[in-house]
Design a protein around this motif. Structure first.
Motif, mmCIF file in Angstrom:
data_model
loop_
_atom_site.group_PDB
_atom_site.id
_atom_site.type_symbol
_atom_site.label_atom_id
_atom_site.label_comp_id
_atom_site.label_asym_id
_atom_site.label_seq_id
_atom_site.Cartn_x
_atom_site.Cartn_y
_atom_site.Cartn_z
ATOM 1 N N MET A 1 0.860 -1.180 0.000
ATOM 2 C CA MET A 1 0.000 0.000 0.000
ATOM 3 C C MET A 1 0.901 1.237 0.000
ATOM 4 S SD MET A 1 -2.644 -1.478 2.872
ATOM 5 C CE MET A 1 -3.723 -0.061 2.933
ATOM 6 N N VAL A 2 0.641 2.151 -0.935
ATOM 7 C CA VAL A 2 1.547 3.290 -1.117
ATOM 8 C C VAL A 2 0.801 4.618 -1.002
ATOM 9 C CG1 VAL A 2 3.248 2.043 -2.487
ATOM 10 C CG2 VAL A 2 1.287 3.071 -3.630
ATOM 11 N N THR A 3 1.398 5.542 -0.262
ATOM 12 C CA THR A 3 0.891 6.904 -0.149
ATOM 13 C C THR A 3 2.090 7.844 -0.135
ATOM 14 O OG1 THR A 3 0.928 6.899 2.281
ATOM 15 C CG2 THR A 3 -1.125 6.189 1.213
ATOM 16 N N ALA A 4 1.826 9.128 -0.422
ATOM 17 C CA ALA A 4 2.910 10.111 -0.421
ATOM 18 C C ALA A 4 2.343 11.481 -0.101
ATOM 19 C CB ALA A 4 3.608 10.135 -1.780
ATOM 20 N N TYR A 5 3.233 12.366 0.343
ATOM 21 C CA TYR A 5 2.807 13.739 0.604
ATOM 22 C C TYR A 5 3.937 14.703 0.279
ATOM 23 C CZ TYR A 5 5.443 13.746 5.071
ATOM 24 O OH TYR A 5 6.429 13.696 6.033
ATOM 25 N N THR A 6 3.558 15.950 0.080
ATOM 26 C CA THR A 6 4.540 17.003 -0.145
ATOM 27 C C THR A 6 4.113 18.234 0.624
ATOM 28 O OG1 THR A 6 5.638 18.431 -1.778
ATOM 29 C CG2 THR A 6 3.376 17.748 -2.258
ATOM 30 N N ASN A 7 5.076 18.975 1.117
ATOM 31 C CA ASN A 7 4.800 20.178 1.889
ATOM 32 C C ASN A 7 4.980 21.457 1.070
ATOM 33 O OD1 ASN A 7 3.938 19.070 4.302
ATOM 34 N ND2 ASN A 7 6.002 18.847 5.113
ATOM 35 N N VAL A 8 4.999 21.332 -0.253
ATOM 36 C CA VAL A 8 4.968 22.498 -1.142
ATOM 37 C C VAL A 8 3.811 22.305 -2.113
ATOM 38 C CG1 VAL A 8 7.459 22.883 -0.965
ATOM 39 C CG2 VAL A 8 6.564 21.516 -2.844
ATOM 40 N N VAL A 9 3.187 23.391 -2.527
ATOM 41 C CA VAL A 9 2.033 23.282 -3.423
ATOM 42 C C VAL A 9 2.406 23.483 -4.888
ATOM 43 C CG1 VAL A 9 0.404 23.986 -1.636
ATOM 44 C CG2 VAL A 9 1.444 25.734 -3.101
ATOM 45 N N GLU A 10 3.574 24.064 -5.168
ATOM 46 C CA GLU A 10 3.998 24.233 -6.557
ATOM 47 C C GLU A 10 4.303 22.870 -7.165
ATOM 48 O OE1 GLU A 10 4.611 27.777 -4.184
ATOM 49 O OE2 GLU A 10 5.495 25.764 -4.017
ATOM 50 N N ALA B 1 3.379 24.056 3.745
ATOM 51 C CA ALA B 1 3.972 24.203 5.075
ATOM 52 C C ALA B 1 4.737 25.517 5.175
ATOM 53 C CB ALA B 1 4.910 23.031 5.366
ATOM 54 N N ALA B 2 4.928 25.975 6.378
ATOM 55 C CA ALA B 2 5.747 27.161 6.599
ATOM 56 C C ALA B 2 7.188 26.847 6.198
ATOM 57 C CB ALA B 2 5.679 27.569 8.064
ATOM 58 N N ALA C 1 9.248 24.880 8.485
ATOM 59 C CA ALA C 1 8.715 23.576 8.884
ATOM 60 C C ALA C 1 8.561 22.659 7.675
ATOM 61 C CB ALA C 1 7.368 23.745 9.588
ATOM 62 N N LEU C 2 9.384 22.908 6.667
ATOM 63 C CA LEU C 2 9.238 22.190 5.400
ATOM 64 C C LEU C 2 9.341 20.677 5.565
ATOM 65 C CD1 LEU C 2 8.707 23.174 2.540
ATOM 66 C CD2 LEU C 2 11.163 23.063 2.104
ATOM 67 N N TYR C 3 10.186 20.230 6.480
ATOM 68 C CA TYR C 3 10.391 18.788 6.665
ATOM 69 C C TYR C 3 9.874 18.288 8.013
ATOM 70 C CZ TYR C 3 13.351 19.807 2.711
ATOM 71 O OH TYR C 3 13.816 20.263 1.493
ATOM 72 N N THR C 4 9.239 19.157 8.762
ATOM 73 C CA THR C 4 8.727 18.749 10.076
ATOM 74 C C THR C 4 7.213 18.853 10.188
ATOM 75 O OG1 THR C 4 9.107 20.983 10.946
ATOM 76 C CG2 THR C 4 10.874 19.373 11.251
ATOM 77 N N ASP C 5 6.568 19.562 9.273
ATOM 78 C CA ASP C 5 5.105 19.675 9.274
ATOM 79 C C ASP C 5 4.518 18.321 8.889
ATOM 80 O OD1 ASP C 5 2.373 20.142 8.504
ATOM 81 O OD2 ASP C 5 2.845 22.272 8.272
ATOM 82 N N LEU C 6 3.702 17.749 9.754
ATOM 83 C CA LEU C 6 3.178 16.401 9.539
ATOM 84 C C LEU C 6 1.697 16.387 9.142
ATOM 85 C CD1 LEU C 6 4.924 14.496 12.474
ATOM 86 C CD2 LEU C 6 5.666 14.760 10.094
ATOM 87 N N THR C 7 1.204 17.525 8.650
ATOM 88 C CA THR C 7 -0.188 17.584 8.191
ATOM 89 C C THR C 7 -0.430 16.594 7.061
ATOM 90 O OG1 THR C 7 -0.284 19.947 8.777
ATOM 91 C CG2 THR C 7 -1.998 19.088 7.294
ATOM 92 N N GLY C 8 0.443 16.602 6.063
ATOM 93 C CA GLY C 8 0.318 15.673 4.939
ATOM 94 C C GLY C 8 0.530 14.235 5.365
#
Length: 207
Positions: free
Chosen positions: A99-108, A165-166, A169-176
């Motif tokens: 099972m695979v999922t992914a996230y990114t903390n930038v919207v561009e 993400a701010a 907090a680019l690599y620490t924001d865990l919302t995604g």
């Protein structure tokens, strides 16, 4: 259905990597899952740096072999694209039918970041492809990274979370990351209702 989740991402390079991994582990536990963190390594001493690197690679693959799922942090790292080690790990898990999922903390998206890399100097070639000043063509598919990363997740019924993400907090924001946990919970529930094990995918899902 309890899952063992491999938490892939460049945060292993952070000075507070252990702290971030601990937070990911705690979030996984809240959903009834077990985190398998590549930063939690205990590698015996090796005679050379090369052999030490090989040992880490072996342990990481063994961790993925033991996992049911992956949450890959594809936030751009040291450039315009995702961490290359994380990309390998995502591909490894896709190939195993996990099972695979992914996230990114930038919207561009990937194209927007590549365009910025070229300072906007993009032109249309005679073949109709968008090209940079070096003549190389650009991917423009409205995807978060290289099409094989984004496509590999979506074509297997996985989930991709995009969050702004701010900067600090680019690599620490865990919302995604948590959005991926919620998606995995739903995926696991669906598989359980159909009497499937976590690694059994719906081969008909292609989008």
């Amino acid at each position: 259905m309890s899952l063992k989740i491999y938490t892939a991402g460049p945060e292993v390079f952070l000075p507070n990597a252990r702290e971030v991994m601990a937070k990911k582990t705690a979030l996984c536990a809240q959903y009834g899952f077990t985190a398998i963190c590549p930063g939690d390594l205990d590698i015996p001493p090796q005679p050379t740096l090369y052999e030490f690197g090989l040992a880490i690679s072996r342990v990481d693959e063994e961790m993925m072999d033991a996992a049911d799922a992956i949450i890959a942090n594809l936030t751009p790292f040291r450039g315009i694209a995702a961490d290359v080690g994380t990309c390998f790990e995502l591909g490894y898990m896709c190939a195993q039918g996990k099972m695979v999922t992914a996230y990114t903390n930038v919207v561009e998206n990937h194209f927007e970041r590549t365009k910025a890399y070229y300072n906007g100097e993009i032109h249309i070639g005679e073949d109709g492809h968008k090209r940079g000043p070096d003549g190389l063509s650009l991917e423009d598919f409205d995807m978060i990274d290289n099409l094989m990363m984004h496509g590999g997740v979506i074509r297997r019924g996985g989930h991709i979370a995009v969050h702004k993400a701010a900067p600090d907090a680019l690599y620490t924001d865990l919302t995604g990351f948590e959005a991926c946990l919620k998606a995995l919970a739903e995926m696991a529930k669906s598989r359980a209702e159909h009497g499937l094990r976590p690694e059994q995918l719906d081969a008909s899902n292609d989008g």
